[in-house]
Design an enzyme around this catalytic site. Structure first.
Site, PDB file in Angstrom:
ATOM      1  N   ASP A   1       4.517  -4.588  10.194  1.00  0.00           N
ATOM      2  CA  ASP A   1       5.521  -3.988  11.080  1.00  0.00           C
ATOM      3  C   ASP A   1       5.562  -4.698  12.426  1.00  0.00           C
ATOM      4  OD1 ASP A   1       6.181  -2.195   9.145  1.00  0.00           O
ATOM      5  OD2 ASP A   1       5.165  -0.484  10.046  1.00  0.00           O
TER       6      ASP A   1
ATOM      7  N   ARG B   1       0.845  -1.206   0.000  1.00  0.00           N
ATOM      8  CA  ARG B   1       0.000   0.000   0.000  1.00  0.00           C
ATOM      9  C   ARG B   1       0.871   1.243   0.000  1.00  0.00           C
ATOM     10  NH1 ARG B   1      -5.010   0.682   3.991  1.00  0.00           N
ATOM     11  NH2 ARG B   1      -3.381   1.513   5.284  1.00  0.00           N
TER      12      ARG B   1
ATOM     13  N   ASP C   1      -0.119  -1.664  12.201  1.00  0.00           N
ATOM     14  CA  ASP C   1       0.418  -2.205  10.945  1.00  0.00           C
ATOM     15  C   ASP C   1       0.878  -3.639  11.191  1.00  0.00           C
ATOM     16  OD1 ASP C   1       2.355  -2.953   8.890  1.00  0.00           O
ATOM     17  OD2 ASP C   1       2.079  -0.910   8.172  1.00  0.00           O
TER      18      ASP C   1
ATOM     19  N   THR D   1      -1.574   7.361  -0.523  1.00  0.00           N
ATOM     20  CA  THR D   1      -2.884   7.153  -1.162  1.00  0.00           C
ATOM     21  C   THR D   1      -3.612   5.900  -0.664  1.00  0.00           C
ATOM     22  OG1 THR D   1      -1.949   5.768  -2.898  1.00  0.00           O
ATOM     23  CG2 THR D   1      -1.963   8.163  -3.296  1.00  0.00           C
TER      24      THR D   1
HETATM   25  C1  PRP Z   1      -1.268  -4.446   4.605  1.00  0.00           C
HETATM   26  C2  PRP Z   1      -2.048  -5.744   4.750  1.00  0.00           C
HETATM   27  C3  PRP Z   1      -2.836  -5.785   3.480  1.00  0.00           C
HETATM   28  C4  PRP Z   1      -3.127  -4.331   3.212  1.00  0.00           C
HETATM   29  C5  PRP Z   1      -4.548  -4.054   3.605  1.00  0.00           C
HETATM   30  O1  PRP Z   1      -0.178  -4.654   3.790  1.00  0.00           O
HETATM   31  O2  PRP Z   1      -1.244  -6.854   4.960  1.00  0.00           O
HETATM   32  O3  PRP Z   1      -2.143  -6.381   2.398  1.00  0.00           O
HETATM   33  O4  PRP Z   1      -2.230  -3.580   4.033  1.00  0.00           O
HETATM   34  O5  PRP Z   1      -4.918  -2.775   3.259  1.00  0.00           O
HETATM   35  P1  PRP Z   1      -6.009  -2.467   2.152  1.00  0.00           P
HETATM   36  O6  PRP Z   1      -7.177  -3.353   2.411  1.00  0.00           O
HETATM   37  O7  PRP Z   1      -6.343  -1.017   2.377  1.00  0.00           O
HETATM   38  O8  PRP Z   1      -5.412  -2.686   0.800  1.00  0.00           O
HETATM   39  P2  PRP Z   1       0.907  -3.504   3.504  1.00  0.00           P
HETATM   40  O9  PRP Z   1       0.579  -2.802   2.219  1.00  0.00           O
HETATM   41  O10 PRP Z   1       1.066  -2.639   4.706  1.00  0.00           O
HETATM   42  O11 PRP Z   1       2.219  -4.315   3.186  1.00  0.00           O
HETATM   43  P3  PRP Z   1       3.049  -5.350   4.087  1.00  0.00           P
HETATM   44  O12 PRP Z   1       2.238  -6.595   4.203  1.00  0.00           O
HETATM   45  O13 PRP Z   1       4.279  -5.542   3.254  1.00  0.00           O
HETATM   46  O14 PRP Z   1       3.332  -4.717   5.427  1.00  0.00           O
HETATM   47  N1  URA Z   2      -2.742  -2.623   6.974  1.00  0.00           N
HETATM   48  C1  URA Z   2      -2.411  -2.896   8.253  1.00  0.00           C
HETATM   49  O1  URA Z   2      -1.418  -3.598   8.519  1.00  0.00           O
HETATM   50  N2  URA Z   2      -3.183  -2.378   9.229  1.00  0.00           N
HETATM   51  C2  URA Z   2      -4.263  -1.616   8.976  1.00  0.00           C
HETATM   52  O2  URA Z   2      -4.934  -1.181   9.920  1.00  0.00           O
HETATM   53  C3  URA Z   2      -4.577  -1.338   7.632  1.00  0.00           C
HETATM   54  C4  URA Z   2      -3.809  -1.868   6.647  1.00  0.00           C
END
Ligand code: PRP
Ligand code: URA
Length: 205
Positions: A200, A102, A197, A106
């Site tokens: 993280d 993400r 997150d 945005t």
């Molecule tokens: C997080 C999560 C989803 C996404 C959800 O991933 O694991 O994939 O956000 O958000 P959305 O429904 O608004 O798309 P992130 O993009 O933070 O990446 P990561 O798993 O590498 O931390």
């Molecule tokens: N991705 C995350 O890891 N946490 C949230 O709350 C939304 C998107």
């Protein structure tokens, strides 16, 4: 279309995942345990077939899983934490992966990796712990759908109503299995009350 885990142990684990003082090592263990429960819930409709065996005392005809290999596709990175429970309990499981990230401004997902085994006619389970705006899940489902699997399910840990609505609008036949359905998103598109997150917290980044 949302199947919510109804089990005291699930509620217990989700609360500890939400707790900001939970450290990454414990967080990973809890994510594993909760995904085991979700994996059982999301596969209640697997077919079985009879198998004649002998117990130590007499012949017996029981049921075993019919040959219908599952394909688990995590949305990287956080979805990786949900793969091992499926691998540990299902004998014939294959794995693909979709890398999505993400954008911090945005909240739109960007695709950076994709690798699938043949999906045609197969049963696919997409795993991603957080369903927030639904942008990542919808993009992953778009990519997977092109390969014409027989069946797709989405398994997540925390879902927001906005994400559920987005998946329902574009992929109405895809059931969602979740451990919690939260209240809403904040202005930065994080789930409230949520757990922060996930990636993280999982990897201590
Ligand atoms: C997080 C999560 C989803 C996404 C959800 O991933 O694991 O994939 O956000 O958000 P959305 O429904 O608004 O798309 P992130 O993009 O933070 O990446 P990561 O798993 O590498 O931390
Ligand atoms: N991705 C995350 O890891 N946490 C949230 O709350 C939304 C998107």
């Amino acid at each position: 279309m949302v199947h919510l885990l109804q089990h005291p142990l699930a509620a217990h684990i989700v609360t500890h995942l939400r707790d900001r003082t939970t450290k990454p090592a414990t967080f990973r263990t809890l994510a594993y345990q909760l995904t085991l429960l979700l994996a059982v819930e999301a596969t209640r409709d697997l077919g079985t077939e009879p198998r004649a065996i002998e117990t130590p005392l007499e012949p017996f005809t029981g049921q075993v899983l019919a040959h219908q290999p599952l394909i688990v596709i995590p949305i990287l990175r956080a979805g990786l934490s949900m793969v091992q429970p499926f691998v540990d309990i299902f004998p014939d499981v294959a794995m693909g992966a979709v890398g999505l990230e993400r954008d911090h401004e945005t909240a739109r997902p960007r695709s950076y990796y994709q690798k699938f085994p043949p999906l045609g006619g197969r049963r696919v389970i997409v795993v991603d712990p957080m369903l927030a705006t639904g942008g990542s899940a919808v993009l992953a489902l778009d990519l997977i759908r092109k390969e014409r699997p027989a069946d797709i399910k989405l398994v997540c840990i925390v879902a927001a109503p906005e994400g559920v609505a987005a998946v329902a609008a574009r992929h109405s036949g895809v059931p969602i299995y979740a451990a919690a359905l939260d209240r809403e998103l904040n202005a930065r598109k994080y789930i409230l009350p949520g757990l922060g997150d996930f990636g993280d917290r999982l990897y201590g980044t």
